[in-house]
Design an enzyme around this catalytic site. Structure first.
Site, PDB file in Angstrom:
ATOM      1  N   ARG A 107       0.805  -1.235   0.000  1.00 12.65           N
ATOM      2  CA  ARG A 107       0.000   0.000   0.000  1.00 12.65           C
ATOM      3  C   ARG A 107       0.828   1.271   0.000  1.00 12.65           C
ATOM      4  NH1 ARG A 107      -2.627  -3.869   2.742  1.00 12.65           N
ATOM      5  NH2 ARG A 107      -4.818  -4.150   2.210  1.00 12.65           N
ATOM      6  N   HIS A 132      -1.026  -2.695  -4.465  1.00  6.83           N
ATOM      7  CA  HIS A 132      -0.561  -3.671  -5.465  1.00  6.83           C
ATOM      8  C   HIS A 132      -0.654  -3.173  -6.901  1.00  6.83           C
ATOM      9  CE1 HIS A 132       0.036  -6.498  -2.325  1.00  6.83           C
ATOM     10  NE2 HIS A 132      -1.146  -7.072  -2.303  1.00  6.83           N
ATOM     11  N   HIS A 206       3.097 -13.066  -4.923  1.00  5.80           N
ATOM     12  CA  HIS A 206       1.920 -13.153  -4.062  1.00  5.80           C
ATOM     13  C   HIS A 206       1.282 -14.549  -4.032  1.00  5.80           C
ATOM     14  CE1 HIS A 206      -1.554 -11.582  -1.920  1.00  5.80           C
ATOM     15  NE2 HIS A 206      -0.961 -10.411  -1.854  1.00  5.80           N
ATOM     16  N   ASP A 278      -1.246  -9.227   8.844  1.00  7.05           N
ATOM     17  CA  ASP A 278      -1.166  -8.575   7.530  1.00  7.05           C
ATOM     18  C   ASP A 278      -0.203  -7.402   7.690  1.00  7.05           C
ATOM     19  OD1 ASP A 278      -1.568  -7.802   4.956  1.00  7.05           O
ATOM     20  OD2 ASP A 278      -3.729  -7.468   5.116  1.00  7.05           O
ATOM     21  N   GLU A 342       5.521 -12.193   1.427  1.00  7.22           N
ATOM     22  CA  GLU A 342       5.851 -11.336   0.281  1.00  7.22           C
ATOM     23  C   GLU A 342       7.094 -10.506   0.584  1.00  7.22           C
ATOM     24  OE1 GLU A 342       2.091  -9.073  -0.421  1.00  7.22           O
ATOM     25  OE2 GLU A 342       1.316 -10.515   1.004  1.00  7.22           O
TER      26      GLU A 342
HETATM   27  C1  GLA Z   1      -1.867  -8.237   0.498  1.00 11.74           C
HETATM   28  C2  GLA Z   1      -2.347  -7.246   1.460  1.00 11.74           C
HETATM   29  C3  GLA Z   1      -3.609  -7.708   2.056  1.00 11.74           C
HETATM   30  C4  GLA Z   1      -4.612  -8.050   0.988  1.00 11.74           C
HETATM   31  C5  GLA Z   1      -4.019  -9.076   0.054  1.00 11.74           C
HETATM   32  C6  GLA Z   1      -4.907  -9.375  -1.104  1.00 11.74           C
HETATM   33  O1  GLA Z   1      -0.952  -9.096   0.877  1.00 11.74           O
HETATM   34  O2  GLA Z   1      -1.393  -6.931   2.458  1.00 11.74           O
HETATM   35  O3  GLA Z   1      -4.141  -6.716   2.892  1.00 11.74           O
HETATM   36  O4  GLA Z   1      -4.964  -6.915   0.285  1.00 11.74           O
HETATM   37  O5  GLA Z   1      -2.815  -8.631  -0.446  1.00 11.74           O
HETATM   38  O6  GLA Z   1      -6.172  -9.760  -0.705  1.00 11.74           O
END
Ligand code: GLA
Length: 377
Positions: A107, A132, A206, A278, A342
């Site tokens: 982001r 993304h 991803h 996350d 990631e």
């Molecule tokens: C990433 C983001 C998550 C989500 C996924 C896709 O890894 O960090 O918050 O948006 O992608 O669903």
């Protein structure tokens, strides 16, 4: 007589079908038609095999890894990445299954930042933020693909040329992603990017892993180790605050193997903001060289995945947005049935001067190497 004629016809039709769907067979791999985009362009699936019997399949749409088949401790080969059966599903998906996310993986707050004194506004596609690469990121475009000779093993090089201004990003960027499968069961990803104007570049891979090979299982029993003393804590919109948070005595501490599910529902603010994990972990000892970043172990199958990268950060996402709506490979993917690791620069780094820089200038070359190695224990 009739039976013979019918047999002949069937063989003929079968032959025509096979020759239409088989694209190319080389000593390095096979390829076959996966589907067609609405404008008629063909999407091809490429297969890489190593001498240990492992197999990875990749499509040139989104540079998506559609399956990754590796052995368990009994020698049973199973697919360990979530994915779909059809191209339409990949076109419609919002899960980013198996893709290369970019230009900016993760982001950017309000999709806005300043570069060379000018304000850049990117597409907003995640609440009020950019995620993304935007509405049509690198996961939703057709890449050029070709098998290449690489000392690492059978390899596929995918190239995408992103035009100046795409999703708001300045400069024409050329990115080459090479996927290789070595005989040591390493799935290796190398990235090489260039630009004709100053821009930012931070792609990531991803794949959603479920090392049990059974996609109705959650990933909560997977044991994870991340070589990081800190995370970059986020606000409610999952944008880093710019501070570092020491993981000691928090559910974010994965410095020794811990089951993903052990603390995932604790009333810890960061966990609440992420609806689980996350977050970006700040990898210890970052020096631009390849280092061990994480290990993921699934006790039932004995599969162990070790992640190596030359990147400073690792986003661990525990599949919190999966909700059973996405179906593929014969199952509906329920909550937390896959997890992503990631490798990347830190989220929102264009707005955080203290974070490692993601700026790429003409004449410079962006490099990344990330390896997912599969062994058993
Ligand atoms: C990433 C983001 C998550 C989500 C996924 C896709 O890894 O960090 O918050 O948006 O992608 O669903």
């Amino acid at each position: 007589m009739l039976n013979r004629a019918v047999c002949f016809m069937l063989v003929l039709i079968g032959g025509i079908f096979i020759s239409c769907t088989m694209k190319e067979d080389t000593p390095m791999g096979e390829s076959s038609l996966f589907g067609k985009l609405p404008d008629g362009r063909e999407v091809v699936q490429y297969t890489l095999r190593n001498n240990s019997g492992s197999v990875v399949k990749i499509i040139n749409y989104g540079a998506v890894v559609t399956s990754l088949v590796v052995p368990d401790r009994d020698g049973k080969f199973q697919d360990v990445v979530l994915g779909y059966n059809s191209l339409r599903d990949y076109e419609n998906c919002t899960t980013y299954f198996g893709c290369i996310a970019g230009r900016y993986g993760n982001r950017i707050g309000k999709g806005k930042f300043t570069l060379d004194g000018k304000e850049v506004q990117l597409t907003i596609n995640d609440g009020e933020n950019h995620l993304h690469g935007g509405k049509v990121g690198f996961n939703k475009v057709l890449w050029d693909a070709q098998f290449v000779k690489d000392s690492a093993g059978p390899s596929l090089a995918l190239t995408y040329v992103s035009p100046d201004g795409e999703e708001g990003y300045p400069g024409k960027v050329t990115l080459v992603v090479t996927y290789s499968l070595t005989d040591k069961n390493e799935f290796r990803i190398t990235y090489k990017g260039t630009t004709d104007k100053t821009t930012i570049l931070n792609p990531t891979h991803h794949s959603y892993f479920n090392l049990s090979g059974i996609f109705t299982n959650t990933i909560l029993n997977h044991e994870l180790m991340i070589n990081a003393d800190a995370i970059t804590p986020v606000d409610r919109g999952l944008i880093p605050t710019g501070k570092m948070l020491d993981v000691s005595n928090t559910p974010m501490d994965f410095r020794s193997f811990t089951a993903v599910g052990k603390r995932i529902n604790e009333p810890f603010e960061q966990i609440r903001f992420g609806k689980g994990y996350d977050h970006n972990w700040v990898l210890n000892g970052y020096n631009g060289k390849i280092q061990k970043a994480a290990e993921l172990y699934e006790p039932q199958s004995g599969r162990l995945m070790t992640v190596y990268t030359d990147q400073p950060g690792l986003q661990f996402y525990s599949g919190n947005f999966l909700n059973g709506n996405d179906k593929g490979k014969g199952v509906a993917y329920q909550w937390r049935t896959g997890l992503c690791l990631e490798a990347q620069c830190f989220p929102d780094s264009p707005n955080k001067p203290d974070f490692p820089s993601v700026t790429l200038k003409p004449g410079e070359v962006y490099h990344q190497t990330t390896i997912y190695q599969f062994t058993i224990r």
